[in-house]
Scaffold this active site. Structure first.
Site, PDB file in Angstrom:
ATOM      1  N   ASP A 164       0.853  -1.182   0.000  1.00  0.00           N
ATOM      2  CA  ASP A 164       0.000   0.000   0.000  1.00  0.00           C
ATOM      3  C   ASP A 164       0.896   1.241   0.000  1.00  0.00           C
ATOM      4  OD1 ASP A 164      -1.746   2.095   0.589  1.00  0.00           O
ATOM      5  OD2 ASP A 164      -2.972   0.909   1.946  1.00  0.00           O
ATOM      6  N   HIS A 165       0.844   1.992  -1.098  1.00  0.00           N
ATOM      7  CA  HIS A 165       1.767   3.119  -1.249  1.00  0.00           C
ATOM      8  C   HIS A 165       1.424   4.274  -0.309  1.00  0.00           C
ATOM      9  CE1 HIS A 165       5.127   4.866  -3.021  1.00  0.00           C
ATOM     10  NE2 HIS A 165       4.609   5.422  -4.099  1.00  0.00           N
TER      11      HIS A 165
END
Length: 519
Positions: free
Chosen positions: A491-492
């Site tokens: 998850d950036h």
């Protein structure tokens, strides 16, 4: 000149002997029309009582715990005489409205300040000749070098002439349309606003109370929903199902803040994909014979889960190779020992051990994002999920407290959970909950790299593909080495690229170091 007004309880929809559970105003407070005064609780619902007048509360005649009925005195209100429109003023309001409706004038609408943009193009006309428009209604859409913008109507009326069309190149001040509108000065408009708002709509107040006494207002579980009229009206305007909102008020009451927070969270979660159009339906039978096969329940649920994760999580995937030559030699050497103990020695248990050490080194990977997206929840336990392919679809059992288990214990648990997952009984919900990070392995099938989807609320997932012999340059020559392709998705919002790369490098080192795990 001041006027003293008695405020009494209105029609309570047939309810009797209702209890005052909350006083929302105090003596000396200045109130407006429709402002809630107090909250009542009957046998079937709670309700707020709005004020039918504006003014200053002179005296309150009720307190929390009082049992009241229709017609009982709430208190006294002090109101300035000028706050109430006289008969002549009401007549003037009526006459003014009548005059306004019969005094059309032609108004020109020109393009407003475009923020310095010049020679912008009309790409869409949102109204047509003869349309009746309202103030602030979008008229057309413009496209410049850097952005698109809508042009709103500065007034209400009927469009009598349109001067632009799609493709027109325009600038600030250019004429858009001519509109038939009513002639009204700012002073007249302010006066009408004042007169029309000073007299309460008694029928609206009656309906307001009756709305709170709907006996069928229950959620799916059969529980009554306790919410005041103002909250119900706001929910209706926003199109929110109150049964989905968690109440935080006294005695389980839904507050306005609960509704506002619910809408805020929904907007944050949906983001820009809220209006993604559906795929068109296609009649495939017109191209040839077809057969319709029902999708299994597990695949349906998995599909919904993965779609939600893909839409809500900004994925980044990094790929790499890990040299597992010595590790595979170790596995081959000891696999018969594990079979004798009723287990199997597979690569995934070495991966689990290395993954736990990596999560301990990089706590962001062992966290979850809060529902409002403002904080990280870091975990002090290490539960590892692993994807299992079953005839019904993909499931992910979770090994709890993996940091406390050795290679044999991990291998036994992997075999046991995999067998249960493929059995008729299947896994229990608790077997698939509480994971910190998931491993998805395609090594037994083939392929090289892929993009595993993050298993929310986790923030990362590790994908393993089929290992193969590769020529690797070592000691001034190419030598054959067994290389494992790995794919790390994360998850950036939580993990940036540099941290992802460092995690993958550290994990590679720890996996290669597992050659000493059976010594």
């Amino acid at each position: 000149m001041a006027k003293h007004i008695d405020i009494v309880f209105p029609d309570l929809g047939g309810a009797q002997d209702v209890t005052v559970i909350e006083i929302l105003v105090s003596e000396g407070a200045e109130i407006s029309v429709d402002q809630p005064l107090l909250t009542l609780e009957g046998d079937k619902a709670t309700m707020e009582v709005p004020s039918p007048f504006s003014g200053v509360i002179e005296k309150l005649s009720v307190k929390v715990g009082d049992v009241i009925n229709e017609g009982d005195l709430i208190g006294k209100l002090l109101q300035q005489e000028e706050d109430v429109p006289t008969v002549s003023e009401e007549s003037k309001l009526s006459d003014s409205q009548q005059n306004l409706s019969t005094a059309p004038v032609l108004t020109e609408i020109k393009l407003p300040d475009l923020g310095g943009a010049q020679d912008v193009t009309v790409i869409e006309m949102l109204v047509s000749l003869g349309d009746v428009i309202k103030k602030d209604q979008p008229l057309l859409t413009l496209e410049g070098d850097k952005a698109t913008m809508e042009v709103p109507a500065p007034c209400s009326g009927k469009i009598s002439e349109l001067l632009l069309k799609v493709g027109s190149v325009v600038n600030e001040g250019d004429l858009v349309a001519r509109v038939e509108t009513t002639e009204i000065t700012n002073q007249e408009e302010d006066k009408l606003e004042e007169l029309s708002s000073s007299q309460p709509d008694t029928q609206e107040i009656t309906n307001y109370i009756e709305d709170a006494n709907v006996t069928e207002n229950i959620d799916d579980s059969g529980a009554l929903i306790y919410a005041g009229p103002s909250v119900r009206r706001l929910a209706f305007d926003l199109g929110v199902d109150l049964s989905l909102v968690k109440p935080t008020g006294p005695k389980g009451r839904l507050l306005r803040e609960d509704l506002q927070n619910f809408v805020k969270r929904a907007m944050q979660q949906q983001g820009s994909h809220a209006a993604i159009p559906k795929l068109p339906e296609v009649d495939f039978s017109k191209f040839g014979p077809t057969t319709t096969k029902e999708i299994s329940k597990i695949k349906k649920l998995t599909g919904e889960f993965l779609t939600r994760n893909w839409l809500n999580i900004p994925h980044v995937t990094q790929h790499g190779y890990i040299d597992i030559t010595e590790l595979e030699q170790l596995r081959q050497k000891h696999k018969s020992d594990f079979v004798a103990k009723g287990s199997r020695l597979t690569l995934i248990v070495f991966v689990m051990r290395a993954l736990v050490e990596s999560l301990q080194k990089f706590p962001a990977f062992n966290s979850s994002l809060s529902s409002d997206g403002t904080s990280l929840i870091e975990k002090s336990y290490y539960n590892i999920g692993f994807a299992v392919d079953t005839p019904q679809g993909l499931v992910v059992p979770v090994i709890k407290k993996a940091e406390q288990k050795d290679i044999l214990q991990l291998s036994q648990e992997v075999v046991n959970l995999s067998n249960i997952a493929r059995s008729d009984s299947g896994l229990k919900p608790g077997d698939m909950q509480g994971g910190c990070m998931t491993i998805s392995s395609l090594g037994g099938i083939g392929g090289e790299f892929f993009t595993p989807i993050v298993n929310a609320p986790e923030v990362a997932i590790l994908g393993l593909s089929k290992s193969s012999m590769q020529p690797v340059y070592m000691d001034n020559s190419f030598v054959p080495r067994l290389m494992l392709p790995v794919s790390l998705s994360y998850d950036h919002r939580v993990i940036d690229g540099a941290e992802g790369a460092r995690f993958l490098m550290y994990f590679s080192e720890k996996l290669r170091a597992q050659v000493s795990s059976l010594d």
